[in-house]
Design a protein around this motif. Sequence first.
Motif, PDB file in Angstrom:
ATOM      1  N   MET A  72       0.833  -1.203   0.000  1.00  0.00           N
ATOM      2  CA  MET A  72       0.000   0.000   0.000  1.00  0.00           C
ATOM      3  C   MET A  72       0.872   1.259   0.000  1.00  0.00           C
ATOM      4  SD  MET A  72      -3.101  -1.309   2.434  1.00  0.00           S
ATOM      5  CE  MET A  72      -4.081   0.163   2.318  1.00  0.00           C
ATOM      6  N   THR A  73       1.972   1.230   0.735  1.00  0.00           N
ATOM      7  CA  THR A  73       2.889   2.372   0.753  1.00  0.00           C
ATOM      8  C   THR A  73       3.492   2.602  -0.632  1.00  0.00           C
ATOM      9  OG1 THR A  73       3.406   2.021   3.080  1.00  0.00           O
ATOM     10  CG2 THR A  73       5.004   3.290   1.800  1.00  0.00           C
ATOM     11  N   ARG A  74       3.899   1.521  -1.285  1.00  0.00           N
ATOM     12  CA  ARG A  74       4.466   1.643  -2.628  1.00  0.00           C
ATOM     13  C   ARG A  74       3.422   2.177  -3.614  1.00  0.00           C
ATOM     14  NH1 ARG A  74       7.709  -3.450  -4.537  1.00  0.00           N
ATOM     15  NH2 ARG A  74       8.369  -1.947  -6.105  1.00  0.00           N
ATOM     16  N   LEU A  75       2.172   1.704  -3.484  1.00  0.00           N
ATOM     17  CA  LEU A  75       1.117   2.182  -4.388  1.00  0.00           C
ATOM     18  C   LEU A  75       0.822   3.670  -4.161  1.00  0.00           C
ATOM     19  CD1 LEU A  75      -1.205  -0.937  -4.365  1.00  0.00           C
ATOM     20  CD2 LEU A  75      -0.093   0.073  -6.379  1.00  0.00           C
ATOM     21  N   ARG A  76       0.844   4.117  -2.907  1.00  0.00           N
ATOM     22  CA  ARG A  76       0.636   5.548  -2.642  1.00  0.00           C
ATOM     23  C   ARG A  76       1.768   6.373  -3.258  1.00  0.00           C
ATOM     24  NH1 ARG A  76      -1.338   3.621   2.313  1.00  0.00           N
ATOM     25  NH2 ARG A  76       0.685   3.849   3.321  1.00  0.00           N
ATOM     26  N   GLY A  77       2.992   5.867  -3.171  1.00  0.00           N
ATOM     27  CA  GLY A  77       4.127   6.559  -3.779  1.00  0.00           C
ATOM     28  C   GLY A  77       3.981   6.667  -5.288  1.00  0.00           C
ATOM     29  N   ASP A  79       1.124   6.660  -6.916  1.00  0.00           N
ATOM     30  CA  ASP A  79       0.047   7.629  -7.175  1.00  0.00           C
ATOM     31  C   ASP A  79       0.577   9.059  -7.131  1.00  0.00           C
ATOM     32  OD1 ASP A  79      -1.921   5.753  -7.588  1.00  0.00           O
ATOM     33  OD2 ASP A  79      -2.715   5.853  -5.549  1.00  0.00           O
ATOM     34  N   LYS A  80       1.403   9.350  -6.133  1.00  0.00           N
ATOM     35  CA  LYS A  80       1.962  10.711  -6.010  1.00  0.00           C
ATOM     36  C   LYS A  80       2.858  11.034  -7.199  1.00  0.00           C
ATOM     37  CE  LYS A  80       1.803  11.082  -1.005  1.00  0.00           C
ATOM     38  NZ  LYS A  80       2.567  11.200   0.242  1.00  0.00           N
ATOM     39  N   ALA A  81       3.680  10.076  -7.594  1.00  0.00           N
ATOM     40  CA  ALA A  81       4.580  10.301  -8.726  1.00  0.00           C
ATOM     41  C   ALA A  81       3.789  10.480 -10.017  1.00  0.00           C
ATOM     42  CB  ALA A  81       5.563   9.142  -8.852  1.00  0.00           C
ATOM     43  N   MET A  82       2.693   9.742 -10.166  1.00  0.00           N
ATOM     44  CA  MET A  82       1.885   9.822 -11.384  1.00  0.00           C
ATOM     45  C   MET A  82       1.108  11.141 -11.453  1.00  0.00           C
ATOM     46  SD  MET A  82       2.098   6.864 -13.210  1.00  0.00           S
ATOM     47  CE  MET A  82       0.619   6.052 -13.744  1.00  0.00           C
ATOM     48  N   GLU A  83       0.827  11.762 -10.308  1.00  0.00           N
ATOM     49  CA  GLU A  83       0.167  13.064 -10.318  1.00  0.00           C
ATOM     50  C   GLU A  83       1.052  14.115 -10.974  1.00  0.00           C
ATOM     51  OE1 GLU A  83      -0.877  13.996  -6.295  1.00  0.00           O
ATOM     52  OE2 GLU A  83      -2.459  12.472  -6.216  1.00  0.00           O
ATOM     53  N   VAL A  84       2.363  13.968 -10.778  1.00  0.00           N
ATOM     54  CA  VAL A  84       3.325  14.915 -11.335  1.00  0.00           C
ATOM     55  C   VAL A  84       3.540  14.648 -12.812  1.00  0.00           C
ATOM     56  CG1 VAL A  84       5.731  15.697 -11.218  1.00  0.00           C
ATOM     57  CG2 VAL A  84       4.470  15.188  -9.107  1.00  0.00           C
ATOM     58  N   PHE A  86       2.913  11.289 -15.822  1.00  0.00           N
ATOM     59  CA  PHE A  86       2.566   9.911 -16.157  1.00  0.00           C
ATOM     60  C   PHE A  86       3.778   9.214 -16.763  1.00  0.00           C
ATOM     61  CE2 PHE A  86       1.177   6.586 -19.039  1.00  0.00           C
ATOM     62  CZ  PHE A  86       0.350   5.854 -18.204  1.00  0.00           C
ATOM     63  N   ARG A  87       4.045   8.009 -16.264  1.00  0.00           N
ATOM     64  CA  ARG A  87       5.146   7.212 -16.809  1.00  0.00           C
ATOM     65  C   ARG A  87       4.646   5.786 -17.002  1.00  0.00           C
ATOM     66  NH1 ARG A  87       8.930  10.069 -12.935  1.00  0.00           N
ATOM     67  NH2 ARG A  87       9.833  11.691 -14.245  1.00  0.00           N
ATOM     68  N   HIS A  88       4.924   5.231 -18.185  1.00  0.00           N
ATOM     69  CA  HIS A  88       4.474   3.871 -18.495  1.00  0.00           C
ATOM     70  C   HIS A  88       5.072   2.842 -17.543  1.00  0.00           C
ATOM     71  CE1 HIS A  88       2.169   4.822 -22.039  1.00  0.00           C
ATOM     72  NE2 HIS A  88       3.141   5.632 -22.427  1.00  0.00           N
ATOM     73  N   LEU A  89       6.337   3.038 -17.167  1.00  0.00           N
ATOM     74  CA  LEU A  89       6.990   2.106 -16.245  1.00  0.00           C
ATOM     75  C   LEU A  89       6.260   2.068 -14.901  1.00  0.00           C
ATOM     76  CD1 LEU A  89       9.384   0.201 -15.669  1.00  0.00           C
ATOM     77  CD2 LEU A  89      10.629   2.194 -14.848  1.00  0.00           C
ATOM     78  N   LEU A  90       5.907   3.248 -14.409  1.00  0.00           N
ATOM     79  CA  LEU A  90       5.166   3.307 -13.138  1.00  0.00           C
ATOM     80  C   LEU A  90       3.779   2.697 -13.285  1.00  0.00           C
ATOM     81  CD1 LEU A  90       6.062   6.810 -11.646  1.00  0.00           C
ATOM     82  CD2 LEU A  90       6.820   4.558 -10.875  1.00  0.00           C
TER      83      LEU A  90
END
Length: 112
Positions: A72-77, A79-84, A86-90
């Motif tokens: 869950m912690t990794r998924l929240r991270g 989500d935060k990175a994707m807000e900034v 979008f990356r296909h790898l993420l």
Amino acid sequence: MFDTMGNFRKGGTRLFRYVAAWNDHPAFPEFFRSVWDNSRGFYDNVNRFQEGSRRWSMDVFGHINKRKNRLMTRLRGIDKAMEVSFRHLLSRLEVKLKRELDEVLEQENRLW
């Protein structure tokens, strides 16, 4: 001590508890084959299984709540990175982690 009646002992070692969610782990069948020997007696096999499963559970299966919280912690991270940006790898990693989380949640459900 193997106790199928759910009785609790005071002091001493903890009673063995079989975790049904172990059945879902891909490494469990191999673990079981490694400790169960049909040439031995039933009680000897049960004791070997109990001893081995405590180690296997800690080393391989892991603690379900810790795994759930880590995912869950990794998924929240992500989500935060994707807000900034979008990356296909993420995005692919998010899909993989969500699948893992679904498995862990199912295992947690089987515990209850």
